[in-house]
Design an enzyme around this catalytic site. Structure first.
Site, PDB file in Angstrom:
ATOM      1  N   ASP A  74       0.849  -1.199   0.000  1.00 16.30           N
ATOM      2  CA  ASP A  74       0.000   0.000   0.000  1.00 16.30           C
ATOM      3  C   ASP A  74       0.887   1.253   0.000  1.00 16.30           C
ATOM      4  O   ASP A  74       1.829   1.348   0.799  1.00 16.30           O
ATOM      5  CB  ASP A  74      -0.872  -0.038   1.274  1.00 16.30           C
ATOM      6  CG  ASP A  74      -1.966   1.007   1.286  1.00 16.30           C
ATOM      7  OD1 ASP A  74      -2.383   1.449   0.196  1.00 16.30           O
ATOM      8  OD2 ASP A  74      -2.427   1.361   2.397  1.00 16.30           O
ATOM      9  N   LYS A  90     -12.787  12.649   7.851  1.00 17.54           N
ATOM     10  CA  LYS A  90     -12.886  12.782   6.393  1.00 17.54           C
ATOM     11  C   LYS A  90     -13.720  13.972   5.929  1.00 17.54           C
ATOM     12  O   LYS A  90     -13.423  14.585   4.933  1.00 17.54           O
ATOM     13  CB  LYS A  90     -13.476  11.510   5.783  1.00 17.54           C
ATOM     14  CG  LYS A  90     -12.608  10.284   6.036  1.00 17.54           C
ATOM     15  CD  LYS A  90     -13.116   9.122   5.234  1.00 17.54           C
ATOM     16  CE  LYS A  90     -12.514   7.817   5.694  1.00 17.54           C
ATOM     17  NZ  LYS A  90     -11.061   7.769   5.572  1.00 17.54           N
TER      18      LYS A  90
HETATM   19  P1  13P Z   1      -8.965   4.792   5.510  1.00 20.90           P
HETATM   20  O1  13P Z   1      -8.060   5.709   6.309  1.00 20.90           O
HETATM   21  O2  13P Z   1     -10.243   5.467   5.153  1.00 20.90           O
HETATM   22  O3  13P Z   1      -9.189   3.501   6.173  1.00 20.90           O
HETATM   23  O4  13P Z   1      -8.230   4.510   4.123  1.00 20.90           O
HETATM   24  C1  13P Z   1      -7.174   3.579   4.051  1.00 20.90           C
HETATM   25  C2  13P Z   1      -6.490   3.586   2.757  1.00 20.90           C
HETATM   26  O5  13P Z   1      -6.933   4.154   1.770  1.00 20.90           O
HETATM   27  C3  13P Z   1      -5.214   2.858   2.666  1.00 20.90           C
HETATM   28  O6  13P Z   1      -4.568   3.042   1.455  1.00 20.90           O
END
Ligand code: 13P
Length: 316
Positions: free
Chosen positions: A81, A183
């Protein structure tokens, strides 16, 4: 069984989205596998740069290999990620990851393409797929911190050119979500109009939605009642996931909500058992709660119940 996201996206496109969940430790790993098996869902394990260095980069790999043996019916991709170029190359060479994300979205358009292209060439040579990002989400995700002023939505006009020139296999788009627990200051505003434009320019191409935690208010209230101080936290309405899936989103990233489950379980446990100093009782509670949370998310995503169909597709 570890697969690339390619097969998962082929099965899901236009119908449902695959949950991409970040993990950092043993308890999350067990809860994630259990939740996906209970709900019969394919899934994507996300490992961030921070998760790789939390103990040692080989530790999560060993945990995932063990979980794969314990749950042989599981079908999942292992995905880096928000990688930088060096971390992507390290994961590609490790032979363990089936998918990497190169996040050069902070660079200008041409530089983003140039970096993404290099990662794509190295990854494809080893049968690994690449997610790239165009546009920039606001919020905080470990080392990725983007102020609201720097955040900008994906421009549908340039998305096709970006995909063609970079050679990426899926594209993370910015349509109004942000990373973390805070958010939206008002009501949420997912830009499905922009998503629909992107899909028109890239029909059939898998899109990715980051920053998709729901930050359930009940969870926030329980955390705060047990000593937490999360003020004004707000997330994405999970009932919107299916609509996003119909518009080409095949992967939906969820990290923050899992952290909230961890925080709630541990805060409540130690509030209720102030005399306790054993790590296993709250750990067991967390694994069960996390599995339940994952199964519920998979229901919203529409991936619940799709595991058999994915196995059929893989076996050809
Ligand atoms: P959140 O912070 O909304 O859980 O998003 C996680 C994310 O996009 C990891 O790449």
């Amino acid at each position: 069984m570890i697969v690339t996201t390619e097969k998962l996206f082929e099965a899901a496109y236009g119908k449902y989205a695959i949950g991409a969940y970040n993990i950092n430790n043993l308890e999350q790993t067990m809860g994630l596998f259990r939740g996906c098996i209970d709900s019969k869902a394919p899934f994507i394990i996300q490992i961030s740069k921070g998760a790789r260095s939390y103990t040692h980069k080989n530790m999560l790999e060993a945990l995932i290999r063990a979980a794969d043996e314990i749950f042989p019916e599981a079908v999942f991709a292992v995905h880096l990620d928000h990688g930088d170029e060096a971390t992507c190359m390290d994961c590609i060479q490790s032979g363990f990851y089936s998918s990497v994300m190169i996040d050069a979205s902070h660079e200008d358009f041409d530089k983003n393409i140039e970096i993404t292209r290099r990662v794509v060439e190295a990854a494809h040579a080893r049968g690994i797929v690449v997610e790239a990002e165009l546009g920039q989400l606001g919020g905080v995700e470990e080392h990725v911190q983007v102020s609201e002023a720097d955040a900008h939505l994906t421009d549908p006009e340039t998305a096709k050119e970006f995909v063609e020139r970079s050679g990426c296999d899926s594209l993370a788009v910015a349509i109004g979500t942000s990373h973390g627990a805070y958010k939206f200051s008002g009501s949420q505003a997912l830009r499905f109009d922009i998503l629909s434009e992107i899909q028109k320019k890239l029909p059939g191409f898998p899109l990715v939605m980051h920053g998709s935690s729901s930050v359930p208010q009940e969870e926030v209230e329980r955390i705060n009642a047990a000593g937490g101080q999360l003020k004004g936290a707000k997330g994405v309405d999970a009932t919107q996931f299916r609509r996003a899936a119909e518009l080409g989103v095949t992967k939906i990233n969820i990290d923050t909500d899992g952290r909230l489950v961890w925080t709630r379980v541990h805060r409540e446990f130690f509030k209720e058992h102030p005399e306790n100093f054993d790590l296993r009782p709250p750990g067991k509670e967390f694994m069960a709660a996390y599995a339940k949370f994952i199964a519920e998310k998979n229901d919203y995503l529409g991936s619940a119940g799709e595991l058999d169909a994915v196995w059929k597709l893989i076996k050809g």
